[in-house]
Design an enzyme around this catalytic site. Structure first.
Site, PDB file in Angstrom:
ATOM      1  CD  GLU A 175      -4.637   8.312 -10.512  1.00  0.00           C
ATOM      2  OE1 GLU A 175      -4.624   9.332 -11.232  1.00  0.00           O
ATOM      3  OE2 GLU A 175      -5.452   7.386 -10.680  1.00  0.00           O
ATOM      4  CG  ASP A 217     -11.278  10.629  -7.342  1.00  0.00           C
ATOM      5  OD1 ASP A 217     -10.845   9.490  -7.554  1.00  0.00           O
ATOM      6  OD2 ASP A 217     -11.626  11.407  -8.246  1.00  0.00           O
TER       7      ASP A 217
END
Length: 339
Positions: free
Chosen positions: A238, A31
């Site tokens: 997301e 991420d």
């Protein structure tokens, strides 16, 4: 790329075909939120660990406890791990699961924004502050008022305004909210209904809170219609990110269960954003999460895959690759592995 499809992969051969290599290999990172501060690259990733928790749709196996900041002098230089920048035990309001963070810089201070489950099991977003881009960061005693769900991404516009984009379905709990209010009875829309929207809120001047009520970001098709939940190779799941190129705002995100990084283009930070295409094809591992950053006049995609861990979804590695904005404003789709 779902876990069930990796059992026949030759990872030695796959890594030879990968368009980039893991930036660090002594730990697992994911991420990546990348920024250039004072001419240097700083990457704010999740720090993956193996907590021995079985895989489930709530993401309990993503049991991250802390953050490390990675720094690089250039895209070709060695990546440096600067050690623990913030640990969950030092966040008064947080209980567990330090998921995908982001960072911002203002007036000589550095701000780390991060999601975590609070003591009631609900995700909120917190902020921690440091005098250095690598930390250590000191967390504010409470989560940002009105924050919920996961994956904060903070965009600084040219007028000095800052906006936070956030949200994630399934384990990120976004499906439980309507108009910023939690209800356990809420679920995902049906496939023929409008998809849930990512969320945006302008930040206060001190970057410690929201200056307004969070609102949904409309992602529309070429006809101006909102994407449907059944458009799951296009709709938001997301991993919000925003970057600006040639006066246009590019909102990019992960489609989650179909494993694409997609983008949509708009004329202001709030949208609406018109779906335009894919930035990244599926990587090895279930998740896909990214950031886009300009470095020395070129644009780069920072992303992750699970090739180093041989396909273990919650043990990922951060990578980067150059991307191209075409003359018509589109972005050329990247394949993470060459044919």
């Amino acid at each position: 790329m779902p876990e069930e499809s990796i059992e026949h992969i030759d990872f030695e051969e796959l890594n030879k075909k990968a368009i980039s290599k893991p930036l660090v290999q002594h730990m697992y990172t994911a991420d990546p939120s990348a920024h250039v501060f004072d001419g240097k690259i700083y990457i704010y990733p999740s720090h993956d660990i193996d907590a021995g928790i079985p895989f489930n749709d709530n993401g309990d196996h993503f049991a991250m406890e802390d953050y490390h900041v990675i720094s690089m002098d250039s895209v070709n230089s060695e990546a440096k791990d600067n050690g623990v920048a913030l640990h969950v035990r030092d966040v008064p309001w947080a209980d567990r699961q330090m998921w995908a963070p982001d960072a911002a810089h203002k007036d000589g201070k550095y701000y780390l924004f991060f999601p975590a489950r609070n003591k009631k099991g609900l995700f909120q977003i917190g902020v921690a502050i440091s005098d250095s881009p690598t930390g250590p960061f000191k967390a504010e005693p409470k989560a940002i008022e009105g924050s919920y769900s996961i994956d904060p991404a903070v965009f600084e516009d040219e007028d000095g305004s800052y906006y936070m984009y956030f949200g994630g379905i399934w384990g990120g709990q976004l499906q439980k909210y309507r108009n910023n209010i939690y209800d356990e009875a809420n679920e995902l829309p049906l496939s023929n209904q409008e998809a849930l929207l990512p969320i945006v809120a302008k930040m206060t001047d001190d970057l410690l809170g929201f200056a307004e009520e969070p609102k949904g970001i409309e992602i529309i098709d070429e006809n101006g219609d909102l994407l449907l939940e059944g458009d799951n190779d296009k709709r938001f799941f997301e991993a919000s990110w925003l970057h600006k190129y040639n006066g246009k705002y590019y909102f990019s995100y992960s489609t989650g269960d179909t494993h694409f990084i997609c983008y949509a283009i708009g004329d202001n930070p709030y949208g609406p954003f018109t779906y335009t295409g894919k930035i990244l094809e599926p990587v090895v591992g279930w998740t896909s999460h990214h950031s886009i950053c300009e470095v020395a006049g070129k644009w780069y995609l920072f992303y992750h895959d699970s090739s180093l861990s041989k396909g273990i979804t919650h043990l990922r590695s951060v990578k980067l690759a150059e991307i191209t904005h075409n003359s018509d404003g589109t972005i050329t789709t990247l394949k993470p592995y060459l044919d």
